[in-house]
Design a protein around this motif. Structure first.
Motif, short mmCIF file in Angstrom:
data_model
loop_
_atom_site.label_atom_id
_atom_site.label_comp_id
_atom_site.label_asym_id
_atom_site.label_seq_id
_atom_site.Cartn_x
_atom_site.Cartn_y
_atom_site.Cartn_z
N ARG A 133 0.84 -1.26 0.04
CA ARG A 133 0.07 0.10 -0.16
C ARG A 133 0.85 1.20 0.05
O ARG A 133 1.79 1.37 0.79
CB ARG A 133 -0.75 0.04 1.20
CG ARG A 133 -2.16 0.67 1.32
CD ARG A 133 -2.79 0.32 2.43
NE ARG A 133 -2.14 1.09 3.60
CZ ARG A 133 -2.32 0.89 4.80
NH1 ARG A 133 -3.21 -0.08 5.14
NH2 ARG A 133 -1.57 1.40 5.72
N TYR B 91 2.08 4.59 1.10
CA TYR B 91 2.31 5.50 2.46
C TYR B 91 1.65 6.74 2.22
O TYR B 91 0.57 6.96 3.04
CB TYR B 91 3.60 5.66 2.93
CG TYR B 91 3.91 6.09 4.41
CD1 TYR B 91 4.31 5.30 5.24
CD2 TYR B 91 3.87 7.21 4.67
CE1 TYR B 91 4.24 5.64 6.61
CE2 TYR B 91 3.50 7.93 5.90
CZ TYR B 91 4.01 6.84 6.88
OH TYR B 91 4.32 7.07 8.24
N HIS B 92 1.58 7.52 1.47
CA HIS B 92 1.01 8.79 1.23
C HIS B 92 1.21 9.49 -0.31
O HIS B 92 2.54 9.46 -0.70
CB HIS B 92 1.49 9.65 2.39
CG HIS B 92 0.47 10.95 2.44
ND1 HIS B 92 -0.73 11.00 3.11
CD2 HIS B 92 0.76 12.16 1.50
CE1 HIS B 92 -1.05 12.30 2.87
NE2 HIS B 92 -0.29 12.91 2.03
N GLY C 29 5.39 10.10 4.18
CA GLY C 29 5.99 9.29 3.26
C GLY C 29 7.17 9.98 2.16
O GLY C 29 7.75 9.14 1.63
N ASP D 166 6.59 5.71 12.15
CA ASP D 166 6.52 5.07 10.89
C ASP D 166 6.96 5.86 10.16
O ASP D 166 7.49 5.33 9.02
CB ASP D 166 4.77 4.74 10.82
CG ASP D 166 4.34 3.67 11.65
OD1 ASP D 166 5.17 2.98 12.40
OD2 ASP D 166 3.01 3.43 11.44
N ASN E 207 10.80 5.71 6.36
CA ASN E 207 10.76 6.38 5.14
C ASN E 207 11.87 7.27 4.76
O ASN E 207 12.12 7.64 3.59
CB ASN E 207 9.34 7.19 4.49
CG ASN E 207 8.10 6.30 4.91
OD1 ASN E 207 8.33 5.16 4.48
ND2 ASN E 207 7.11 6.82 5.38
N SER F 73 -1.44 11.25 7.69
CA SER F 73 -0.98 10.74 6.33
C SER F 73 -2.08 9.58 5.91
O SER F 73 -2.82 9.14 7.08
CB SER F 73 0.34 10.10 6.38
OG SER F 73 0.61 9.07 7.25
N SER F 74 -1.94 9.33 4.63
CA SER F 74 -3.00 8.05 4.56
C SER F 74 -2.43 6.96 5.28
O SER F 74 -3.62 6.09 5.57
CB SER F 74 -2.89 7.78 2.98
OG SER F 74 -3.03 8.95 2.19
N HIS F 75 -1.28 6.88 5.58
CA HIS F 75 -0.97 5.57 6.41
C HIS F 75 -1.31 5.53 7.40
O HIS F 75 -1.88 4.52 8.18
CB HIS F 75 0.70 5.43 6.18
CG HIS F 75 1.13 4.68 7.22
ND1 HIS F 75 1.27 3.15 6.85
CD2 HIS F 75 1.70 4.56 8.49
CE1 HIS F 75 2.13 2.63 7.90
NE2 HIS F 75 2.17 3.39 8.95
N GLN F 76 -1.45 6.58 8.20
CA GLN F 76 -2.12 6.85 9.57
C GLN F 76 -3.41 6.39 9.72
O GLN F 76 -4.13 5.66 10.42
CB GLN F 76 -1.83 7.96 10.03
CG GLN F 76 -0.18 8.34 10.49
CD GLN F 76 0.06 9.62 10.88
OE1 GLN F 76 -0.48 10.66 10.31
NE2 GLN F 76 1.06 9.99 11.78
N ASP G 191 -5.29 4.62 7.29
CA ASP G 191 -5.41 3.47 6.88
C ASP G 191 -5.18 2.23 7.66
O ASP G 191 -4.95 1.18 7.24
CB ASP G 191 -4.91 3.30 5.22
CG ASP G 191 -5.84 4.20 4.48
OD1 ASP G 191 -6.84 4.69 4.69
OD2 ASP G 191 -5.23 4.43 3.48
N THR G 192 -4.34 2.67 8.78
CA THR G 192 -3.88 1.56 9.75
C THR G 192 -4.82 1.53 11.09
O THR G 192 -4.92 2.33 11.77
CB THR G 192 -2.49 2.00 10.20
OG1 THR G 192 -1.45 2.18 9.14
CG2 THR G 192 -1.93 0.85 11.09
#
Ligand SMILES: C[S@@+](CC[C@H](N)C(=O)[O-])C[C@H]1O[C@@H](n2cnc3c(N)ncnc32)[C@H](O)[C@@H]1O
Length: 300
Positions: free
Chosen positions: A3, A5-6, A33, A58, A62, A101-104, A106-107
């Motif tokens: 996936r 990260y952002h 990211g 996280d 990166n 971020s999208s990562h944060q 989406d987790t």
């Protein structure tokens, strides 16, 4: 497939807004990211430098293998302290791409999203501070009501606070699903998604003290950026954007400039260009860009 990260938002407008110089020193206070940082590094020369901040461990993973990059795993409210530590005095520009971020999001284990069940956490820095669970289960009814009203701009903030306090008297509210289930009787189905997002936004702002960190960053930017250097801030909701707009306009966070006894106001920046918004094409490719607003300013 891994996936992403952002995806960096308003990338070209940020690069243009920073008015990058070949040997300039830039700070990306929200590395995430690393999309913006990487583009800055690609655009500057071998004598240039980027200092990147992110409080999320996280994001630290990166970090890029580039001698011109210093990664600082800290809250950007400690900006000047860490610049001093790295013996950097003034910089040519600062970029802030606020929020999460999208990562944060989406987790599920981070607890930021209304879409997944997960622990009520919402800390960007998972190793310190209070979590959303602490806020929901220990704040008074009045404190909760104030948070939902001020940070979520919710007109039924008192009812939401009361419902939480009643529910937690039986059993602590531990997960995102427990919170959404507790509050769903107060949320009309038609606007469920929007209202839950406002409730989560309010908790996230409180947990991460986001507005305080932003104010501190803006004030320090005025000290750290060289004359004619640039400040670029992307915000994603009106509470952030209002602070950025007022600071650029008035040099303070009030609706009017603060004047000294001689009638002078101290204003470190002047506005550059108009508010930049993502194009339809960018929004189509990246839904998370839709609420982004970029303000650019130049140090006087
Ligand atoms: C929208 S993302 C940035 C994405 C990045 N521009 C990219 O291109 O990938 C925001 C990031 O800033 C970080 N962040 C938000 N507030 C922060 C603060 N006060 N101090 C340090 N990092 C912060 C978050 O942890 C998150 O990783």
């Amino acid at each position: 497939m891994m996936r992403m990260y952002h995806k960096p938002v308003l990338l070209d407008a940020c690069l243009e807004g920073l008015a990058l110089k070949e040997s300039g020193t830039y700070i990306d206070v929200t590395f995430g990211g690393g999309g913006h940082t990487k583009a800055i590094l690609d655009a500057i020369g071998s004598g240039g430098k980027v200092i990147a901040f992110d409080q999320d461990e996280d994001a630290a993973e990166n970090s890029l293998d580039d001698d011109r990059l210093i990664f600082v795993h800290q809250n950007f409210s400690f900006l000047q302290r860490f610049l001093r530590f790295h013996k950097i005095d003034k910089v040519d520009g600062i970029l802030a791409d606020l929020g999460v971020s999208s990562h944060q999001i989406d987790t599920p284990e981070r607890g930021f999203s209304t879409r997944f069940d997960g622990p009520l956490d919402m800390r960007m820095n998972s190793s310190e501070g209070v979590s959303a669970r602490d806020v929901v289960n220990t704040y008074t009814k009045e404190q909760l009501s104030e948070i939902f009203y001020q940070y979520g701009e919710l007109t039924n903030a008192r009812k939401i606070a009361l419902r939480i306090v009643e529910q937690r008297s039986h059993k602590p509210i531990e997960t995102t699903l427990e919170l959404t289930e507790t509050l769903s009787p107060l949320v009309p189905v038609k606007i469920k998604h929007k209202m839950m997002a406002q409730i989560f936004q309010a908790l996230r702002i409180e947990v991460n003290q986001e507005l305080e960190a932003l104010k501190s960053l803006l004030e320090q930017s005025g000290e750290v950026i060289k004359s004619n250097g640039r400040l670029c801030v992307i915000s994603y909701h009106s509470l952030e954007d209002r602070l950025v707009k007022r600071f650029i306009q008035h040099g303070c966070f009030d609706s009017e400039p603060v004047k000294d006894e001689f009638g002078h106001s101290h204003k470190p920046f002047k506005k550059v260009g108009q508010l930049a918004l993502p194009s339809e094409t960018e929004i189509k490719k990246n839904k998370r860009a839709r609420s982004a607003k970029l303000r650019i300013a130049e140090k006087i």
